[in-house]
Design a protein around this motif. Structure first.
Motif: not given
Length: 314
Positions: A210-215, A222-226, A255-259, A267-276
């Motif tokens: 479920v991690s995605s990379v863009a080329f 780009g990358a979204a690592l889950a 990338l976010l939408r793919r993840t 079957g996950r009900q939500a997705c989370t992440l931390w940002t600064h």
């Protein structure tokens, strides 16, 4: 340089440096603290192990583990410019937090640290009050964002020439280069591949499917690592980054939408992440439908330059 005295502890308690063998016990301690404060557990075993393996951190001098009369870990602290102090809910009110904070500051001064940083949940009112009473001020804000996944996420149209695919073996070093280049704009120091990998692709919870990379052609842009953290109904995104010369093209949103879609399919009900707050990325996440679940504040305190504890000649 003389050895620092150990932190003051109540009669019957004792303290010693932490060791790698203590990681499971420290994780249980931190989990109990988070469960009491937040009603859930955020920190996994790999995060504790990565903290103890931070480059430059010397376990013998930069960590303290407090044991109760039965020999069980009930508090701990580490310091290496950043710092952390945790006290088990059943052992608060004994002065352990204040004593460990004293020790952390003394160790940082001994090491010549000019500014000490500690991140504390805004829900932890007692810890926030203690830090403020010691002269710490707010330096930055970190937000835990969430998005509900009750239905099939909408897939945005990809920018011309951009291909997105799941992360696969062989992508590790390019992803390290990409994410560290992107984070150089706000992070205090660049992570080596070894340190970065401990926090991402070498974690037991890393979820390449479920991690995605863009080329763009052969270039990773780009990358979204889950992470797939057990015991929660959420998916979690550990890193999102886009090359500076490919930003504002919709790559991060794609990338976010793919993840999100990958976690929805699981079957996950939500997705989370931390940002600064230093990244300036909050508005991006809000545009894809994420909202703030809770926040933490990065507290900082300037230490006297060149100050050493009394009696330390070195």
């Amino acid at each position: 340089m003389t050895d620092l005295p150990p932190p003051r502890v109540p009669a019957g308690y004792r303290s010693r440096p932490a060791t790698p063998a203590d990681v499971p016990a420290i994780h249980r301690l931190v989990a109990d603290c988070e469960r009491d404060l937040l009603g859930c557990v955020d920190t996994d075993l790999d995060t504790v192990a990565a903290d103890l393996a931070r480059p430059g951190l010397q376990l013998a001098s930069d960590t303290r583990l407090v044991l109760d009369p039965a020999g069980q870990p009930v508090a701990w602290a580490w310091v290496d410019r950043r710092s952390e102090v945790d006290v088990h809910p059943g052992h608060r009110g004994l002065g352990l937090g204040a004593s460990l904070l004293d020790w952390v500051e003394a160790r940082a001064q001994q090491a010549g640290t000019e500014r000490l940083v500690q991140t504390v949940s805004d829900n932890d009112l007692a810890a926030v009050a203690l830090l403020r009473s010691r002269g710490y001020g707010a330096y930055a804000i970190a937000w835990l964002l969430e998005i509900a996944l009750p239905a099939e996420p909408v897939q945005p149209e990809l920018p011309a020439g951009i291909v997105i695919r799941p992360f696969r073996p062989g992508d590790e070093h390019a992803a390290h280069q990409l994410t560290e280049d992107a984070f150089d704009e706000w992070q205090q120091r660049r992570k080596s591949y070894e340190e970065w990998a401990l926090l991402t692709v070498e974690r037991a919870t890393f979820a390449p499917a479920v991690s995605s990379v863009a080329f763009d052609g052969d270039l990773m842009v780009g990358a979204a690592l889950a992470l797939d953290v057990p015991g929660t109904g959420d998916g979690y995104i550990e890193r999102v980054a886009v090359r500076g010369d490919h930003r504002n093209r919709g790559i991060a949103r794609a990338l976010l939408r793919r993840t999100f879609d990958g976690f929805h399919q699981q079957g996950r009900q939500a997705c989370t992440l931390w940002t600064h707050s230093g990244t300036g990325a909050l508005s991006l996440y809000e545009r894809v439908g994420m909202t703030v679940r809770r926040s933490s504040t990065v507290h900082a305190k300037a230490l006297p330059a060149g100050h050493r504890p009394p009696g330390d000649p070195a």
